[in-house]
Design a protein around this motif. Sequence first.
Motif, mmCIF file in Angstrom:
data_model
loop_
_atom_site.group_PDB
_atom_site.id
_atom_site.type_symbol
_atom_site.label_atom_id
_atom_site.label_comp_id
_atom_site.label_asym_id
_atom_site.label_seq_id
_atom_site.Cartn_x
_atom_site.Cartn_y
_atom_site.Cartn_z
ATOM 1 N N PHE A 49 0.835 -1.197 0.000
ATOM 2 C CA PHE A 49 0.000 0.000 0.000
ATOM 3 C C PHE A 49 0.875 1.253 0.000
ATOM 4 C CE2 PHE A 49 -2.060 3.340 2.562
ATOM 5 C CZ PHE A 49 -3.087 3.660 1.682
ATOM 6 N N GLU A 50 1.913 1.267 0.865
ATOM 7 C CA GLU A 50 2.809 2.411 0.956
ATOM 8 C C GLU A 50 3.521 2.659 -0.382
ATOM 9 O OE1 GLU A 50 3.399 4.586 3.358
ATOM 10 O OE2 GLU A 50 2.033 3.689 4.816
ATOM 11 N N ALA A 51 4.004 1.583 -0.983
ATOM 12 C CA ALA A 51 4.716 1.711 -2.255
ATOM 13 C C ALA A 51 3.796 2.308 -3.305
ATOM 14 C CB ALA A 51 5.228 0.351 -2.702
ATOM 15 N N HIS A 52 2.555 1.888 -3.280
ATOM 16 C CA HIS A 52 1.574 2.382 -4.229
ATOM 17 C C HIS A 52 1.339 3.880 -4.020
ATOM 18 C CE1 HIS A 52 -1.871 2.380 -6.855
ATOM 19 N NE2 HIS A 52 -2.599 2.929 -5.894
ATOM 20 N N ARG A 53 1.162 4.251 -2.749
ATOM 21 C CA ARG A 53 0.954 5.678 -2.433
ATOM 22 C C ARG A 53 2.146 6.517 -2.840
ATOM 23 N NH1 ARG A 53 -1.151 6.932 3.451
ATOM 24 N NH2 ARG A 53 1.108 6.970 3.638
ATOM 25 N N LEU A 54 3.364 5.966 -2.585
ATOM 26 C CA LEU A 54 4.605 6.677 -2.888
ATOM 27 C C LEU A 54 4.723 6.939 -4.386
ATOM 28 C CD1 LEU A 54 7.008 7.734 -1.294
ATOM 29 C CD2 LEU A 54 8.151 5.554 -1.667
ATOM 30 N N ALA A 55 4.324 5.950 -5.172
ATOM 31 C CA ALA A 55 4.430 6.079 -6.627
ATOM 32 C C ALA A 55 3.594 7.248 -7.139
ATOM 33 C CB ALA A 55 4.003 4.775 -7.294
ATOM 34 N N GLU A 56 2.531 7.576 -6.410
ATOM 35 C CA GLU A 56 1.641 8.625 -6.902
ATOM 36 C C GLU A 56 1.889 9.989 -6.275
ATOM 37 O OE1 GLU A 56 -2.261 6.987 -6.462
ATOM 38 O OE2 GLU A 56 -2.039 5.798 -8.285
ATOM 39 N N ALA A 57 2.679 9.996 -5.199
ATOM 40 C CA ALA A 57 2.919 11.266 -4.503
ATOM 41 C C ALA A 57 3.862 12.148 -5.324
ATOM 42 C CB ALA A 57 3.534 10.984 -3.131
ATOM 43 N N PRO A 58 3.745 13.491 -5.196
ATOM 44 C CA PRO A 58 4.659 14.373 -5.924
ATOM 45 C C PRO A 58 6.110 14.094 -5.526
ATOM 46 C CG PRO A 58 2.946 15.638 -4.801
ATOM 47 C CD PRO A 58 2.809 14.229 -4.350
#
Length: 278
Positions: free
Chosen positions: A12-21
């Motif tokens: 989940f974290e990796a997924h969020r990180l991929a989309e964060a600026p």
Amino acid sequence: DALSSGRAVEVFEAHRLAEAPWELSLHARIDEGLRNGDIWLAYQPQWDFHGERISGAEALIRWNHPTRGFIPPDQFILQAERAGRIDALTYWVLEEAITAAQAVNALGPRFQMSINLSAQMVGKSDLVGNFREIVTRRGIDPCLLTIEITETSSLVDRAEAVHNLSLLRELGFRLSIDDFGTGEASLAYLADLPSDELKIDRRFVSRLLTSERDRAIVSSTISLAHALGQRVVAEGIEDQATFRLLASLGCDQAQGYYLSKPQPFDVMFLDYQARLDS
Ligand code: C2E
Ligand code: CA
Ligand code: CA
Ligand code: CA
């Protein structure tokens, strides 16, 4: 169970990180890059003109980001400084470089390992304590490590910087002024900072064959450094003619594509070992 739910959080974290600026999440991205090996060290050998042998290497950081591709170090070091991650990165570099230095020194001849220290970090109050803790824990003689003071920004607090560098030198670390002749890394540094070595910037080295002026600058720099008891390393040597000219000017050490590009540890190690055997 705990393990699989831990994994779920990670995914989940990796997924969020991929989309964060990019800039906002740089802190987490650097940590992730260190964890999964996207951030690594390349090693570029240094040649000693007197001993006529490879006598050490400089560790240079690399980042192959899975989606952004290769990120050049000067760019990402600046970003790490801004993101407050330069300390963690520097201590990681030191630990890695020590592992490499111990492996190469186990082959026998003395091998000097250089790392880069951003000017921004030089004056920090916990720097010396952390360096001391790391070399003590790792059981390496600090004499085998050279710290290159590298400018991305200028020294933040010059008095603190001089104090820390003196302490590091007392511990045995060798100190080097990187990119000598550019920015603030000039006569003022030479006058104020305790150091053992000067690295002549590539800018001067690359024009050595064509520019009378640059030859005069390099030649005088070598004399000046020697008069002050410093060793001189020329960086960015790309051809044999420049290499030979530097030898004739009394330069102590050489580094550049002519000898070798920065390489993954295994490649550098095997090359070095093969030279020892031949
Ligand atoms: P630097 O410390 O001056 O490193 C020398 C740069 O010149 C390296 O670029 C190296 O790959 C390149 N180079 C070496 N030989 C030649 C040559 O013959 N020709 C040419 N054209 N280039 C050559 P790189 O690896 O891209 O590093 C750029 C800068 O990033 C470094 O400049 C240093 O200031 C910084 N840097 C790299 N690793 C670290 C690190 O671990 N910490 C800190 N603070 N800065 C680092
Ligand atoms: Ca350097
Ligand atoms: Ca340099
Ligand atoms: Ca540089």
